[in-house]
Design an enzyme around this catalytic site. Structure first.
Site, PDB file in Angstrom:
ATOM      1  N   ASP A 198       0.825  -1.196   0.000  1.00  0.00           N
ATOM      2  CA  ASP A 198       0.000   0.000   0.000  1.00  0.00           C
ATOM      3  C   ASP A 198       0.874   1.268   0.000  1.00  0.00           C
ATOM      4  OD1 ASP A 198      -2.477   1.274   0.019  1.00  0.00           O
ATOM      5  OD2 ASP A 198      -3.268  -0.003   1.615  1.00  0.00           O
ATOM      6  N   ASP A 244     -10.282   3.028  -3.695  1.00  0.00           N
ATOM      7  CA  ASP A 244     -10.930   1.789  -3.232  1.00  0.00           C
ATOM      8  C   ASP A 244     -12.320   1.597  -3.825  1.00  0.00           C
ATOM      9  OD1 ASP A 244      -8.677   1.601  -1.729  1.00  0.00           O
ATOM     10  OD2 ASP A 244      -9.710   1.470   0.205  1.00  0.00           O
TER      11      ASP A 244
HETATM   12  C1  GLA Z   1      -6.062   1.038   1.343  1.00  0.00           C
HETATM   13  C2  GLA Z   1      -6.149   0.026   0.205  1.00  0.00           C
HETATM   14  C3  GLA Z   1      -7.216  -0.998   0.541  1.00  0.00           C
HETATM   15  C4  GLA Z   1      -6.887  -1.685   1.843  1.00  0.00           C
HETATM   16  C5  GLA Z   1      -6.737  -0.668   2.944  1.00  0.00           C
HETATM   17  C6  GLA Z   1      -6.216  -1.293   4.229  1.00  0.00           C
HETATM   18  O1  GLA Z   1      -7.218   1.803   1.421  1.00  0.00           O
HETATM   19  O2  GLA Z   1      -6.430   0.666  -1.001  1.00  0.00           O
HETATM   20  O3  GLA Z   1      -7.329  -1.945  -0.507  1.00  0.00           O
HETATM   21  O4  GLA Z   1      -5.701  -2.428   1.699  1.00  0.00           O
HETATM   22  O5  GLA Z   1      -5.841   0.378   2.592  1.00  0.00           O
HETATM   23  O6  GLA Z   1      -6.016  -0.359   5.239  1.00  0.00           O
END
Ligand code: GLA
Length: 394
Positions: free
Chosen positions: A158, A213
């Site tokens: 990430d 997301d």
């Molecule tokens: C980000 C990523 C998600 C997930 C969260 C976890 O938002 O894009 O897919 O992994 O972090 O905290």
């Protein structure tokens, strides 16, 4: 015969090269063969958030087998954020949550492997994960060595808490750390499309997120589909656009909408990472996730990401993905609020104006042979997905 000084130096150099370990330039190549087709698996985040544990992962691994998902091609069981609590001050090594993972990561990986599956984990290239757990910044080699020791096969990385860092530099460094870790590990880049990874991430990671997301809502799915589909040219065997994990089965969309979500992800050659509770899913959801004819489109070895090819009326769309055997996968996609007829014209998908056979990939039925075009009535928010085999246009 004696060697002149130049010849002697050259001979010494040749000997030294022969004895040297692999040249760095060679060892810094991403092993694209780890993802010749888009990775398939399960990830905890969409359904479970921070509520991850050893018991959950074992239960999911069992369900992957019992549900038929493993046999349909799903391989990776990935723990997302929140498995890690701190960094050991003496060794610098990342420390898993001992309450939630009382058997440690090695034992858990062994269990997942014993079910014929592969084991994945999550970290962050910056200072902390998005949930505030320790990130891997300045510890890439330490962490990738831990993963290799544990038996990790996949890592999602990430991009939270990365102020002042340069994504391409950090992810390249992370790739290089993976290369010396001593185990083949699929590398999933997750910087949310924020620094145009479709321009640089091929050869750095095996997949890279193209957007923020996903949410378990119809409009989130549409927004991501439209955004990710514009980068089709960046995808191919060994490196894939990642429009984020599946929401199929999480309750925020209808079965019709989930079929559309799954179909369009397959057309886009997206990684198919289930994000629902597969231990308790009803058959209606299981049947979407294990539809082998749609999965075969996603996993086709030609590795071309499909695209929007025609929009006969606003929000009535024809998507196409060329396949290895010369046939085309086509999704007739109805984004409107009422059922509608949608037709695909052979001329739009590179087929000659002659007979072509059409198979419906959701009905699992041959529809017959058609000349020039195929039309179907498509439910609101639904797809009709077909495979069309005909003569290529010249
Ligand atoms: C980000 C990523 C998600 C997930 C969260 C976890 O938002 O894009 O897919 O992994 O972090 O905290």
């Amino acid at each position: 015969m004696t060697l002149g000084p130049h010849r002697a130096a050259a001979a010494a150099l040749a000997l030294a090269l022969a004895a040297a370990p692999q040249a760095p330039a060679q060892s810094r190549q991403l092993d694209r063969s780890l993802a010749l087709t888009p990775p398939m698996g399960f990830n905890t985040w969409n359904k479970f958030g921070c509520n991850v544990s050893d018991a959950l992962i074992r239960g999911i691994a069992d369900a992957m087998v019992a549900s038929g998902m493993r046999d349909a091609g799903y391989q990776y069981v990935v723990i997302d954020d929140c498995w890690q609590v701190s960094r050991d001050s003496a060794t610098g090594r990342i420390v898993p949550d001992a309450q939630r993972f009382p058997n440690g990561m090695r034992a858990l990986a062994d269990y997942v492997h014993s079910r014929g599956l592969r084991f994945g984990i999550y970290t962050d290239a910056g200072r902390r994960t998005c949930e505030g757990r320790p990130g891997s910044y300045r510890s890439y080699e330490t962490d990738t060595r831990s993963y290799a020791e544990w038996g990790v096969d996949y890592v999602k990385v990430d991009w939270c808490y990365s102020d002042s860092l340069v994504s391409r530099t950090q992810y390249t460094e992370f790739r290089d750390a993976l290369l010396v870790a001593g185990r083949p590990i699929v590398f999933s880049i997750c910087e949310w499309g924020s620094t145009r990874p479709w321009e640089w991430a091929s050869g750095v990671g095996h997949l890279w997120r193209t957007t923020g997301d996903i949410g378990d809502r119809w409009y989130s799915f549409l927004r991501i589909l439209d955004a990710s589909s514009t980068h089709a040219r960046a995808a191919g065997p060994g490196g894939w656009n990642d429009p984020d994990m599946l929401e199929v089965g999480n309750g925020g969309m209808t079965a019709e909408e989930y079929r559309s979500h799954f179909s369009l992800w397959a057309i886009m050659a997206a990684p198919l990472i289930a994000g629902n509770d597969i231990r308790t899913m009803p058959d209606s959801i299981r049947e979407i996730l294990v539809n082998r004819e749609v999965i075969a489109v996603d996993q086709d070895s030609l590795g071309v990401q499909g695209w929007l090819v025609a929009q006969p009326r606003p929000d009535l769309q024809v998507w196409v993905k060329p396949l290895r055997d010369g046939s085309r996968a086509v999704a007739l996609f109805n984004r409107t609020e009422a059922p509608a007829e949608i037709a695909v014209e052979w001329s739009a998908i590179g087929l000659a104006p002659s007979q072509a056979s059409v198979r419906d990939l959701w009905a699992h039925a041959d529809r017959g042979r058609f000349r020039d075009r195929y039309a179907a009535t498509v439910p609101s928010h639904g797809v009709v997905m077909v495979r069309i085999a005909g003569q290529p246009a010249r």
